[in-house]
Write a protein that holds these residues in place. Sequence first.
Motif, PDB file in Angstrom:
ATOM      1  N   MET A   1       0.844  -1.197   0.000  1.00  0.00           N
ATOM      2  CA  MET A   1       0.000   0.000   0.000  1.00  0.00           C
ATOM      3  C   MET A   1       0.878   1.246   0.000  1.00  0.00           C
ATOM      4  N   GLU A   2       0.435   2.238  -0.708  1.00  0.00           N
ATOM      5  CA  GLU A   2       1.264   3.436  -0.889  1.00  0.00           C
ATOM      6  C   GLU A   2       1.077   4.430   0.253  1.00  0.00           C
ATOM      7  N   LYS A   3       2.224   4.977   0.721  1.00  0.00           N
ATOM      8  CA  LYS A   3       2.200   5.976   1.788  1.00  0.00           C
ATOM      9  C   LYS A   3       1.949   7.341   1.150  1.00  0.00           C
ATOM     10  N   LEU A   4       0.842   7.960   1.512  1.00  0.00           N
ATOM     11  CA  LEU A   4       0.499   9.262   0.918  1.00  0.00           C
ATOM     12  C   LEU A   4       0.700  10.371   1.946  1.00  0.00           C
ATOM     13  N   LYS A   5      -0.149  11.374   1.921  1.00  0.00           N
ATOM     14  CA  LYS A   5       0.153  12.578   2.704  1.00  0.00           C
ATOM     15  C   LYS A   5       0.068  12.343   4.218  1.00  0.00           C
ATOM     16  N   GLN A   6       0.894  13.111   4.943  1.00  0.00           N
ATOM     17  CA  GLN A   6       0.873  13.031   6.405  1.00  0.00           C
ATOM     18  C   GLN A   6      -0.424  13.654   6.918  1.00  0.00           C
ATOM     19  N   LEU A   7      -1.128  12.881   7.771  1.00  0.00           N
ATOM     20  CA  LEU A   7      -2.406  13.375   8.302  1.00  0.00           C
ATOM     21  C   LEU A   7      -2.208  14.061   9.637  1.00  0.00           C
ATOM     22  N   TYR A   8      -1.162  13.637  10.350  1.00  0.00           N
ATOM     23  CA  TYR A   8      -1.055  14.029  11.748  1.00  0.00           C
ATOM     24  C   TYR A   8       0.366  13.775  12.209  1.00  0.00           C
ATOM     25  N   GLU A   9       0.880  14.680  13.027  1.00  0.00           N
ATOM     26  CA  GLU A   9       2.157  14.397  13.695  1.00  0.00           C
ATOM     27  C   GLU A   9       1.962  14.582  15.184  1.00  0.00           C
ATOM     28  N   GLY A  10       2.171  13.515  15.942  1.00  0.00           N
ATOM     29  CA  GLY A  10       2.061  13.586  17.402  1.00  0.00           C
ATOM     30  C   GLY A  10       3.443  13.703  18.006  1.00  0.00           C
ATOM     31  N   LYS A  11       3.503  13.491  19.325  1.00  0.00           N
ATOM     32  CA  LYS A  11       4.782  13.642  20.013  1.00  0.00           C
ATOM     33  C   LYS A  11       5.738  12.518  19.648  1.00  0.00           C
ATOM     34  N   ALA A  12       5.219  11.321  19.437  1.00  0.00           N
ATOM     35  CA  ALA A  12       6.087  10.167  19.204  1.00  0.00           C
ATOM     36  C   ALA A  12       5.843   9.455  17.874  1.00  0.00           C
ATOM     37  N   LYS A  13       4.771   9.843  17.161  1.00  0.00           N
ATOM     38  CA  LYS A  13       4.437   9.135  15.919  1.00  0.00           C
ATOM     39  C   LYS A  13       3.892  10.110  14.873  1.00  0.00           C
ATOM     40  N   LYS A  14       4.038   9.680  13.618  1.00  0.00           N
ATOM     41  CA  LYS A  14       3.362  10.363  12.519  1.00  0.00           C
ATOM     42  C   LYS A  14       2.367   9.388  11.923  1.00  0.00           C
ATOM     43  N   VAL A  15       1.274   9.917  11.406  1.00  0.00           N
ATOM     44  CA  VAL A  15       0.261   9.075  10.770  1.00  0.00           C
ATOM     45  C   VAL A  15       0.079   9.547   9.335  1.00  0.00           C
ATOM     46  N   TYR A  16       0.103   8.593   8.398  1.00  0.00           N
ATOM     47  CA  TYR A  16      -0.033   8.897   6.970  1.00  0.00           C
ATOM     48  C   TYR A  16      -1.280   8.243   6.394  1.00  0.00           C
ATOM     49  N   ALA A  17      -1.872   8.911   5.421  1.00  0.00           N
ATOM     50  CA  ALA A  17      -2.929   8.295   4.623  1.00  0.00           C
ATOM     51  C   ALA A  17      -2.288   7.276   3.679  1.00  0.00           C
ATOM     52  N   THR A  18      -3.109   6.352   3.178  1.00  0.00           N
ATOM     53  CA  THR A  18      -2.658   5.416   2.140  1.00  0.00           C
ATOM     54  C   THR A  18      -3.629   5.541   0.961  1.00  0.00           C
ATOM     55  N   ASP A  19      -3.389   4.754  -0.075  1.00  0.00           N
ATOM     56  CA  ASP A  19      -4.302   4.828  -1.222  1.00  0.00           C
ATOM     57  C   ASP A  19      -5.635   4.135  -0.942  1.00  0.00           C
ATOM     58  N   ASP A  20      -5.780   3.545   0.255  1.00  0.00           N
ATOM     59  CA  ASP A  20      -7.056   2.956   0.682  1.00  0.00           C
ATOM     60  C   ASP A  20      -7.507   3.667   1.952  1.00  0.00           C
ATOM     61  N   GLU A  21      -8.693   4.269   1.897  1.00  0.00           N
ATOM     62  CA  GLU A  21      -9.146   5.091   3.038  1.00  0.00           C
ATOM     63  C   GLU A  21      -9.340   4.277   4.315  1.00  0.00           C
ATOM     64  N   ASN A  22      -9.363   2.963   4.196  1.00  0.00           N
ATOM     65  CA  ASN A  22      -9.572   2.127   5.378  1.00  0.00           C
ATOM     66  C   ASN A  22      -8.281   1.835   6.145  1.00  0.00           C
ATOM     67  N   PHE A  23      -7.150   2.331   5.635  1.00  0.00           N
ATOM     68  CA  PHE A  23      -5.868   2.027   6.272  1.00  0.00           C
ATOM     69  C   PHE A  23      -4.997   3.272   6.408  1.00  0.00           C
ATOM     70  N   PHE A  24      -4.257   3.314   7.502  1.00  0.00           N
ATOM     71  CA  PHE A  24      -3.240   4.344   7.728  1.00  0.00           C
ATOM     72  C   PHE A  24      -1.886   3.667   7.886  1.00  0.00           C
ATOM     73  N   ILE A  25      -0.818   4.449   7.701  1.00  0.00           N
ATOM     74  CA  ILE A  25       0.516   3.979   8.069  1.00  0.00           C
ATOM     75  C   ILE A  25       1.006   4.838   9.230  1.00  0.00           C
ATOM     76  N   VAL A  26       1.435   4.204  10.323  1.00  0.00           N
ATOM     77  CA  VAL A  26       2.030   4.958  11.430  1.00  0.00           C
ATOM     78  C   VAL A  26       3.536   4.803  11.374  1.00  0.00           C
ATOM     79  N   GLU A  27       4.231   5.870  11.720  1.00  0.00           N
ATOM     80  CA  GLU A  27       5.693   5.866  11.729  1.00  0.00           C
ATOM     81  C   GLU A  27       6.155   6.349  13.101  1.00  0.00           C
ATOM     82  N   TYR A  28       6.961   5.537  13.745  1.00  0.00           N
ATOM     83  CA  TYR A  28       7.407   5.825  15.118  1.00  0.00           C
ATOM     84  C   TYR A  28       8.717   6.602  15.110  1.00  0.00           C
ATOM     85  N   LYS A  29       8.774   7.665  15.923  1.00  0.00           N
ATOM     86  CA  LYS A  29       9.954   8.533  16.012  1.00  0.00           C
ATOM     87  C   LYS A  29      10.738   8.243  17.293  1.00  0.00           C
TER      88      LYS A  29
END
Length: 235
Positions: A1-29
Amino acid sequence: MEKLKQLYEGKAKKVYATDDENFFIVEYKDDATAFNGEKRGTITGKGVVNNKMSNILFKMLEANGVKTHFVEELSDRETLVKAVKIIPLEIIIRNVAAGSFSKRYGVEEGRALKAPTLEFSLKDDALNDPLINNSHIIALDIASEAELKVISDMAFKINELLKNYFANIGVKLIDFKIEMGRDANNNIILADEISPDTCRFWDAKTNEKLDKDRFRRDLGNVEEAYQEMFKRVNK
Ligand code: UDP
Protein backbone atom coordinates in the motif's frame (compact mmCIF):
# COMPACT_ATOMS: atom_id res chain seq x y z
CA MET A 1 0.00 0.00 0.00
CA GLU A 2 1.26 3.44 -0.89
CA LYS A 3 2.20 5.98 1.79
CA LEU A 4 0.50 9.26 0.92
CA LYS A 5 0.15 12.58 2.70
CA GLN A 6 0.87 13.03 6.40
CA LEU A 7 -2.41 13.38 8.30
CA TYR A 8 -1.06 14.03 11.75
CA GLU A 9 2.16 14.40 13.70
CA GLY A 10 2.06 13.59 17.40
CA LYS A 11 4.78 13.64 20.01
CA ALA A 12 6.09 10.17 19.20
CA LYS A 13 4.44 9.14 15.92
CA LYS A 14 3.36 10.36 12.52
CA VAL A 15 0.26 9.08 10.77
CA TYR A 16 -0.03 8.90 6.97
CA ALA A 17 -2.93 8.30 4.62
CA THR A 18 -2.66 5.42 2.14
CA ASP A 19 -4.30 4.83 -1.22
CA ASP A 20 -7.06 2.96 0.68
CA GLU A 21 -9.15 5.09 3.04
CA ASN A 22 -9.57 2.13 5.38
CA PHE A 23 -5.87 2.03 6.27
CA PHE A 24 -3.24 4.34 7.73
CA ILE A 25 0.52 3.98 8.07
CA VAL A 26 2.03 4.96 11.43
CA GLU A 27 5.69 5.87 11.73
CA TYR A 28 7.41 5.82 15.12
CA LYS A 29 9.95 8.53 16.01
CA ASP A 30 12.75 8.65 18.59
CA ASP A 31 11.40 11.94 20.02
CA ALA A 32 10.49 11.79 23.67
CA THR A 33 8.42 14.25 25.68
CA ALA A 34 7.18 14.27 29.26
CA PHE A 35 5.08 16.48 31.50
CA ASN A 36 2.80 17.49 28.64
CA GLY A 37 5.68 18.50 26.35
CA GLU A 38 7.63 20.53 28.94
CA LYS A 39 10.56 18.08 28.86
CA ARG A 40 11.88 17.09 25.44
CA GLY A 41 14.59 14.77 24.25
CA THR A 42 15.58 11.91 22.01
CA ILE A 43 15.79 8.27 22.98
CA THR A 44 17.89 6.64 20.26
CA GLY A 45 16.24 3.51 18.90
CA LYS A 46 12.98 4.08 20.77
CA GLY A 47 10.89 4.28 17.59
CA VAL A 48 12.05 0.84 16.47
CA VAL A 49 11.50 -0.71 19.91
CA ASN A 50 8.02 0.81 20.32
CA ASN A 51 6.92 -0.17 16.81
CA LYS A 52 8.08 -3.76 17.08
CA MET A 53 7.04 -4.25 20.70
CA SER A 54 3.55 -2.86 20.07
CA ASN A 55 3.15 -5.18 17.11
CA ILE A 56 4.21 -8.27 19.06
CA LEU A 57 1.80 -7.35 21.88
CA PHE A 58 -1.08 -6.51 19.53
CA LYS A 59 -0.64 -9.89 17.81
CA MET A 60 -0.69 -11.64 21.20
CA LEU A 61 -3.86 -9.74 22.18
CA GLU A 62 -5.54 -10.55 18.83
CA ALA A 63 -4.72 -14.23 19.35
CA ASN A 64 -6.61 -13.94 22.64
CA GLY A 65 -9.73 -12.32 21.16
CA VAL A 66 -8.96 -8.60 21.51
CA LYS A 67 -9.68 -6.61 18.34
CA THR A 68 -6.85 -4.19 17.48
CA HIS A 69 -5.89 -1.85 14.62
CA PHE A 70 -2.78 -3.91 13.77
CA VAL A 71 -2.51 -5.10 10.16
CA GLU A 72 1.13 -5.54 9.13
CA GLU A 73 4.60 -4.38 10.10
CA LEU A 74 6.07 -2.61 7.06
CA SER A 75 9.54 -1.72 8.35
CA ASP A 76 11.48 -1.15 11.58
CA ARG A 77 9.53 2.02 12.22
CA GLU A 78 6.38 1.70 10.10
CA THR A 79 3.18 -0.28 10.53
CA LEU A 80 0.01 -0.56 8.48
CA VAL A 81 -3.06 -0.14 10.70
CA LYS A 82 -6.81 -0.02 10.26
CA ALA A 83 -8.10 3.54 10.04
CA VAL A 84 -10.02 4.46 13.19
CA LYS A 85 -11.36 7.62 14.74
CA ILE A 86 -9.59 7.82 18.08
CA ILE A 87 -11.87 8.24 21.10
CA PRO A 88 -10.18 11.15 22.95
CA LEU A 89 -9.64 9.28 26.21
CA GLU A 90 -6.49 8.02 27.88
CA ILE A 91 -7.61 4.72 29.35
CA ILE A 92 -5.40 3.99 32.33
CA ILE A 93 -5.20 0.70 34.21
CA ARG A 94 -3.13 0.26 37.38
CA ASN A 95 -2.03 -2.84 39.28
CA VAL A 96 0.47 -1.13 41.58
CA ALA A 97 0.42 2.48 42.84
CA ALA A 98 2.83 4.82 41.02
CA GLY A 99 3.10 8.22 39.35
CA SER A 100 0.12 10.55 39.47
CA PHE A 101 -2.00 8.02 41.41
CA SER A 102 0.54 7.91 44.22
CA LYS A 103 0.71 11.71 44.32
CA ARG A 104 -3.04 12.25 44.16
CA TYR A 105 -3.93 9.77 46.91
CA GLY A 106 -0.77 9.93 49.04
CA VAL A 107 0.04 6.26 48.49
CA GLU A 108 3.67 5.13 48.35
CA GLU A 109 4.90 3.99 44.93
CA GLY A 110 5.08 0.24 44.74
CA ARG A 111 2.08 -0.57 46.92
CA ALA A 112 0.17 -3.42 45.28
CA LEU A 113 -3.48 -2.50 44.77
CA LYS A 114 -6.19 -4.78 46.13
CA ALA A 115 -7.73 -4.89 42.64
CA PRO A 116 -6.79 -3.36 39.27
CA THR A 117 -8.15 0.19 38.80
CA LEU A 118 -9.44 1.95 35.71
CA GLU A 119 -9.49 5.69 35.14
CA PHE A 120 -9.97 8.00 32.19
CA SER A 121 -8.29 11.25 31.24
CA LEU A 122 -9.58 13.52 28.51
CA LYS A 123 -6.96 13.65 25.73
CA ASP A 124 -6.51 17.41 25.50
CA ASP A 125 -3.01 18.89 25.84
CA ALA A 126 -4.34 22.45 26.22
CA LEU A 127 -6.27 21.29 29.31
CA ASN A 128 -3.42 19.07 30.55
CA ASP A 129 -5.38 15.81 30.07
CA PRO A 130 -7.77 16.21 33.04
CA LEU A 131 -9.29 13.19 34.77
CA ILE A 132 -12.84 12.58 33.56
CA ASN A 133 -15.53 10.28 34.96
CA ASN A 134 -18.09 8.05 33.24
CA SER A 135 -21.03 10.43 33.62
CA HIS A 136 -18.96 13.31 32.19
CA ILE A 137 -17.95 11.13 29.23
CA ILE A 138 -21.60 10.29 28.52
CA ALA A 139 -22.79 13.89 29.09
CA LEU A 140 -20.16 15.28 26.72
CA ASP A 141 -21.06 12.62 24.13
CA ILE A 142 -17.49 11.30 24.01
CA ALA A 143 -18.79 7.74 24.32
CA SER A 144 -22.15 6.14 25.11
CA GLU A 145 -22.88 4.14 28.22
CA ALA A 146 -22.84 0.92 26.16
CA GLU A 147 -19.51 1.88 24.60
CA LEU A 148 -18.05 2.65 28.04
CA LYS A 149 -18.96 -0.88 29.12
CA VAL A 150 -17.16 -2.29 26.06
CA ILE A 151 -14.13 -0.06 26.69
CA SER A 152 -13.91 -1.01 30.38
CA ASP A 153 -14.33 -4.75 29.77
CA MET A 154 -11.69 -4.63 27.02
CA ALA A 155 -9.28 -2.66 29.20
CA PHE A 156 -9.49 -5.12 32.11
CA LYS A 157 -9.15 -8.09 29.75
CA ILE A 158 -6.08 -6.50 28.12
CA ASN A 159 -4.63 -5.98 31.60
CA GLU A 160 -5.00 -9.66 32.50
CA LEU A 161 -3.38 -10.77 29.23
CA LEU A 162 -0.52 -8.27 29.48
CA LYS A 163 0.10 -8.94 33.19
CA ASN A 164 0.49 -12.67 32.51
CA TYR A 165 2.59 -12.10 29.42
CA PHE A 166 5.03 -9.80 31.25
CA ALA A 167 5.15 -12.00 34.37
CA ASN A 168 6.48 -14.76 32.11
CA ILE A 169 9.41 -12.57 31.04
CA GLY A 170 10.28 -11.36 34.53
CA VAL A 171 8.50 -8.00 34.39
CA LYS A 172 5.85 -6.50 36.68
CA LEU A 173 3.22 -4.50 34.80
CA ILE A 174 2.67 -1.59 37.20
CA ASP A 175 0.27 0.48 35.07
CA PHE A 176 -0.37 1.48 31.47
CA LYS A 177 -2.30 3.78 29.16
CA ILE A 178 -4.17 2.61 26.08
CA GLU A 179 -6.31 4.31 23.46
CA MET A 180 -9.23 2.94 21.50
CA GLY A 181 -10.90 4.03 18.30
CA ARG A 182 -14.02 3.41 16.22
CA ASP A 183 -13.52 1.56 12.94
CA ALA A 184 -15.58 2.04 9.75
CA ASN A 185 -18.41 -0.04 11.31
CA ASN A 186 -18.27 1.84 14.62
CA ASN A 187 -16.73 -1.13 16.38
CA ILE A 188 -14.39 -0.17 19.19
CA ILE A 189 -10.89 -1.56 18.71
CA LEU A 190 -7.55 -1.11 20.44
CA ALA A 191 -5.35 1.49 18.68
CA ASP A 192 -2.23 3.59 19.39
CA GLU A 193 0.66 1.66 21.00
CA ILE A 194 1.74 -0.45 23.99
CA SER A 195 5.38 0.23 24.78
CA PRO A 196 7.80 1.50 27.45
CA ASP A 197 6.45 4.99 26.59
CA THR A 198 2.96 4.03 27.71
CA CYS A 199 3.51 1.40 30.43
CA ARG A 200 5.41 1.18 33.68
CA PHE A 201 7.56 -1.95 33.70
CA TRP A 202 9.57 -3.00 36.78
CA ASP A 203 12.00 -5.90 36.81
CA ALA A 204 10.29 -8.66 38.84
CA LYS A 205 13.39 -9.41 40.93
CA THR A 206 15.03 -6.01 41.46
CA ASN A 207 12.16 -3.55 40.82
CA GLU A 208 14.50 -1.73 38.43
CA LYS A 209 12.47 0.63 36.22
CA LEU A 210 12.49 -0.44 32.56
CA ASP A 211 10.32 2.28 31.03
CA LYS A 212 9.96 5.98 30.27
CA ASP A 213 10.24 6.92 33.96
CA ARG A 214 14.01 6.65 33.37
CA PHE A 215 13.64 9.61 30.98
CA ARG A 216 11.01 11.50 33.00
CA ARG A 217 13.04 11.25 36.22
CA ASP A 218 16.57 11.48 34.74
CA LEU A 219 17.54 8.02 36.03
CA GLY A 220 20.05 7.32 33.24
CA ASN A 221 20.36 4.19 31.05
CA VAL A 222 17.21 5.15 29.18
CA GLU A 223 18.15 3.54 25.84
CA GLU A 224 19.39 0.44 27.68
CA ALA A 225 16.03 0.01 29.44
CA TYR A 226 14.11 0.16 26.13
CA GLN A 227 16.52 -2.36 24.57
CA GLU A 228 16.26 -4.67 27.61
CA MET A 229 12.45 -4.67 27.39
CA PHE A 230 12.61 -5.35 23.66
CA LYS A 231 15.04 -8.23 24.19
CA ARG A 232 12.67 -9.85 26.70
CA VAL A 233 9.57 -9.40 24.54
CA ASN A 234 11.24 -10.43 21.27
CA LYS A 235 12.08 -14.03 22.31
N1 UDP B 1 0.69 7.52 30.45
C1 UDP B 1 0.88 7.72 29.09
N2 UDP B 1 0.60 8.94 28.55
C2 UDP B 1 0.16 9.98 29.30
C3 UDP B 1 -0.04 9.78 30.68
C4 UDP B 1 0.24 8.54 31.22
O1 UDP B 1 1.26 6.81 28.37
O2 UDP B 1 -0.09 11.07 28.75
C5 UDP B 1 0.99 6.20 31.05
C6 UDP B 1 2.22 6.23 31.91
O3 UDP B 1 3.36 5.83 31.18
C7 UDP B 1 1.92 5.23 32.99
C8 UDP B 1 0.39 5.27 33.10
O4 UDP B 1 -0.09 5.86 31.91
O5 UDP B 1 2.28 3.92 32.56
C9 UDP B 1 -0.11 6.04 34.30
O6 UDP B 1 0.48 7.32 34.30
P1 UDP B 1 0.21 8.36 35.47
O7 UDP B 1 -1.23 8.73 35.46
O8 UDP B 1 0.77 7.84 36.74
O9 UDP B 1 0.93 9.68 34.98
P2 UDP B 1 2.43 10.18 35.11
O10 UDP B 1 2.90 9.85 36.47
O11 UDP B 1 3.15 9.48 34.00
O12 UDP B 1 2.25 11.64 34.85
